[in-house]
Design a protein around this motif. Sequence first.
Motif: not given
Ligand code: SF4
Length: 134
Positions: A29, A31, A33
């Motif tokens: 992940c 981050q 968002g």
């Molecule tokens: S969508 Fe959510 S879980 Fe996936 S990389 Fe972005 S922050 Fe991380």
Amino acid sequence: MPKKIVINDASEEFLRKIIELSGEVITLCDQCGTCSGGCPFVEEMDITPSQLMRKVQLGQQDVLESKTMWLCATCNTCTVRCPRGLDLSKVAEGLRQVVLRQAIDNLDLNNYPKEEIKELPQIAIIAAIRKLTS
Ligand code: SF4
Ligand code: SF4
């Protein structure tokens, strides 16, 4: 004041445990968002899905006190949008398992009026019991 980031054996162990339970490579992940932006339940959550992921990455066990993992409805909106291919609902499930394995339930039907329970579809009651109790 922002919370100090502490990485120690306990936080690494916690991250490892959630990776094992969820089957997701949580460290991927970045981050971005995207998950938080598309989650239909984010307004009800105390931390957003991406904040939940960050807390797990850092091994912050206070994430278990958050209501976000209980509110995740496994709708998979975030999963199909995540650029890293992460299934956040599995991470939420892994976190719930940690709590439920301590025999700590998140639902007590005794707290609801019997008349109200009678009105609910049985399938919803069974689904809630499966998800929220140990
Ligand atoms: S969508 Fe959510 S879980 Fe996936 S990389 Fe972005 S922050 Fe991380
Ligand atoms: S799977 Fe959970 S976290 Fe992801 S969008 Fe749906 S409710 Fe939100």
